[in-house]
Design a protein around this motif. Structure first.
Motif, short mmCIF file in Angstrom:
data_model
loop_
_atom_site.label_atom_id
_atom_site.label_comp_id
_atom_site.label_asym_id
_atom_site.label_seq_id
_atom_site.Cartn_x
_atom_site.Cartn_y
_atom_site.Cartn_z
N HIS B 35 -14.47 7.97 -40.82
CA HIS B 35 -13.96 7.20 -41.96
C HIS B 35 -14.63 5.83 -42.02
O HIS B 35 -15.23 5.36 -41.05
N GLY B 36 -14.48 5.17 -43.17
CA GLY B 36 -15.03 3.83 -43.33
C GLY B 36 -14.06 2.80 -42.78
O GLY B 36 -13.15 3.12 -42.03
N LEU B 37 -14.26 1.55 -43.19
CA LEU B 37 -13.36 0.48 -42.76
C LEU B 37 -11.93 0.79 -43.16
O LEU B 37 -11.70 1.30 -44.25
N PRO B 38 -10.97 0.52 -42.28
CA PRO B 38 -9.58 0.83 -42.65
C PRO B 38 -9.00 -0.18 -43.63
O PRO B 38 -8.00 -0.82 -43.37
N ASP B 39 -9.66 -0.35 -44.79
CA ASP B 39 -9.19 -1.34 -45.74
C ASP B 39 -8.63 -0.71 -47.01
O ASP B 39 -8.29 -1.39 -47.97
N THR B 40 -8.54 0.62 -47.01
CA THR B 40 -7.84 1.29 -48.11
C THR B 40 -6.77 2.18 -47.48
O THR B 40 -6.86 2.50 -46.29
N ASN B 41 -5.78 2.58 -48.27
CA ASN B 41 -4.72 3.43 -47.72
C ASN B 41 -5.28 4.73 -47.18
O ASN B 41 -4.85 5.24 -46.16
N ARG B 42 -6.29 5.27 -47.89
CA ARG B 42 -6.88 6.54 -47.48
C ARG B 42 -7.56 6.39 -46.11
O ARG B 42 -7.36 7.20 -45.21
N ASN B 43 -8.36 5.32 -45.97
CA ASN B 43 -9.08 5.11 -44.72
C ASN B 43 -8.13 4.78 -43.56
O ASN B 43 -8.39 5.13 -42.42
N ARG B 44 -7.04 4.08 -43.88
CA ARG B 44 -6.06 3.79 -42.83
C ARG B 44 -5.44 5.08 -42.31
O ARG B 44 -5.24 5.26 -41.11
N ALA B 45 -5.13 5.97 -43.25
CA ALA B 45 -4.56 7.26 -42.85
C ALA B 45 -5.57 8.04 -42.03
O ALA B 45 -5.24 8.60 -40.97
N LEU B 46 -6.85 8.02 -42.47
CA LEU B 46 -7.90 8.74 -41.75
C LEU B 46 -8.08 8.17 -40.34
O LEU B 46 -8.32 8.91 -39.38
N ALA B 47 -7.95 6.83 -40.23
CA ALA B 47 -8.12 6.18 -38.92
C ALA B 47 -7.11 6.72 -37.93
O ALA B 47 -7.39 6.83 -36.74
N THR B 48 -5.92 7.07 -38.41
CA THR B 48 -4.90 7.62 -37.51
C THR B 48 -5.15 9.09 -37.22
O THR B 48 -5.25 9.47 -36.06
N PHE B 49 -5.29 9.91 -38.26
CA PHE B 49 -5.36 11.33 -37.91
C PHE B 49 -6.75 11.87 -37.63
O PHE B 49 -6.90 13.03 -37.28
N SER B 50 -7.78 11.02 -37.67
CA SER B 50 -9.08 11.50 -37.17
C SER B 50 -9.34 10.95 -35.77
O SER B 50 -10.41 11.15 -35.21
N ASN B 51 -8.35 10.24 -35.22
CA ASN B 51 -8.50 9.72 -33.86
C ASN B 51 -7.71 10.60 -32.90
O ASN B 51 -6.51 10.82 -33.09
N PHE B 52 -8.39 11.10 -31.88
CA PHE B 52 -7.74 12.03 -30.93
C PHE B 52 -6.49 11.42 -30.30
O PHE B 52 -5.47 12.08 -30.13
#
Lengths: 165, 264
Positions: B35-52
């Motif tokens: 994911h890109g920078l966690p500066d959008t709601n989508r990327n914030r969500a991705l930061a959580t569920f794409s992290n083991f």
């Protein structure tokens, strides 16, 4: 809020916010703690007591080894030999790749010791007479204490050293 | 949102993008973090569920669920204890031989000869006691909160299994110092197992690997304590945490009065 009072600098660039200061402090503390942990871990991993046999030990009396004979002590990986000048102790670890050199009981004069791994051959004094070994067998310290032969395998001595009897 | 504020925010974002663009455009970085920078709601969500390490967490947590008095963090603290026990346990294994002539002496050496040995052994012992207490209190908390009720019945079952595994770990670890306390505790425990109807004698025999507490019992308890039970516990913990999320997150009591703040 600003911890820096340099009025010539724009505040937004130089200002250390409380959060940043706390992060630095917390991170620093964590770093110091981790470093201490690593040092403690290394100290823990290094044993303070070893259950290994002593490196200095008695091998027998001088009279036990007649001139021209070899005493083999496989457990401690050494040979103790005696020539006309005196006694000397050699490591039985081959100088090639560390196998156990065997004493040839039915040997000819020039092939006292033989390494079964790669065929290195050594004479009575430990000199290389054949095979891939790069240097003579290592000699270790041998002392005579009241007629008792005392070997210290931790202490190597130059090749050719002889302890007079 | 006013127009000026929005402009400032966009400018701020652009600035951060400029600094991080190099890093985020990097192929190696992108292969690690999709994911890109966690500066959008989508990327914030991705930061959580794409992290083991974070994927068992829900993307969004209700504020009430992370309040201390809601759970007293008992489950999480049990997990911290398990982590401490794993680390200190592995370190103790470096000096411990599970054999009758060495076990007791190794334990004494750990206390009096090895650097930091006393500290690590005590940490292991106290964490073990605390873990049993915490797991028990966690169960009590869940019981009184009614958090075992549908749809969370199966997670309660997993919790009971985890409690049993914790107690078994505690019990198997008890024998390892090989002192009088250990010997008689296991003797008593094995005789309790003998009380099982019909197969009691066989259970005791399998447990001790013989008819008395000896070399076989020690190695059995050691393998169970250091390999089998911790692996089982790790597996069931993973399932337990995953179920918490799949069963709708933390159980929360319904809010009094509807339509106000909502379920936050």
């Amino acid at each position: 809020m600003a911890l820096v009072d340099d009025l010539n600098e724009p505040i937004s660039e130089r200002e250390i916010t409380r959060r940043r200061a706390l992060l630095t402090l917390g991170g620093g503390a964590l770093g110091v703690a981790s470093l201490g942990g690593i040092v403690t871990l290394l100290r823990f991993m290094s044993p303070n007591v070893l259950f290994e046999p002593a490196t200095r030990f008695k091998v027998g009396r001088v009279e036990d080894i007649p001139i021209g004979s070899v005493l083999v002590i496989p457990k401690r990986k050494i040979f103790v030999a005696r020539n006309d000048q005196g006694c000397f102790a050699m490591s039985s670890v081959c100088t090639h790749l560390g196998c156990m050199v065997q004493h040839q009981t039915a040997s000819k004069a020039k092939e006292e010791f033989f390494c079964p791994c790669h065929g290195s051959r050594f004479d009575f004094e430990g000199n290389v007479v054949g095979g891939p070994a790069p240097r003579p067998l290592d000699q270790v310290s041998l002392e005579i204490d009241g007629g008792e032969l005392v070997v210290d395998i931790k202490e190597t001595v130059p090749h050719g050293t002889v302890t007079e009897v | 949102m006013s127009e000026t504020k929005e402009t400032t925010l966009t400018a701020e974002r652009e600035k951060r993008r400029g600094l991080m663009a190099l890093l985020h455009g990097n192929r190696v970085f992108r292969s690690l973090f999709r994911h890109g920078l966690p500066d959008t709601n989508r990327n914030r969500a991705l930061a959580t569920f794409s992290n083991f390490f974070l994927h068992v967490q829900p993307v969004k947590v209700r504020l009430r669920a992370i309040k201390f008095t809601q759970t007293f963090y008992l489950g999480g603290l049990s997990l911290v204890c398990f982590g401490t026990l794993t680390i200190t346990g592995i370190l103790l294994m470096f000096y411990y031989h599970p054999s009758v002539p060495r076990a007791y002496e190794d334990m004494k050496d750990l206390q009096f000869v090895v650097s930091s040995g006393t500290f690590l052994r005590n940490l292991h012992r106290w964490s073990a006691h605390v873990m049993v207490a915490l797991v028990f209190l966690h169960m009590v908390r869940v019981f009184f909160a009614g958090a075992y009720k549908p749809p969370r019945e199966f997670n309660w079952v997993l919790g009971v299994i985890l409690f049993v595994l914790t107690v078994l770990l505690s019990y198997t670890g008890y024998l390892l110092p090989w002192d009088q306390l250990a010997y008689w505790a296991v003797t008593v425990g094995a005789n309790m197992a003998k009380a099982v109807p019909v197969m009691g004698e066989d259970i005791r025999f399998l447990m001790l690997g013989g008819t008395e507490v000896g070399e076989n019992a020690l190695i059995r308890f050691y393998v169970l304590h250091c390999v089998v039970l911790p692996l089982a516990l790790t597996g069931v913990i993973a399932l337990h945490l995953w179920r918490v999320r799949k069963d709708g997150g933390l159980h929360l009591p319904p809010l009094k009065g509807k339509g106000g703040e909502g379920d936050r």
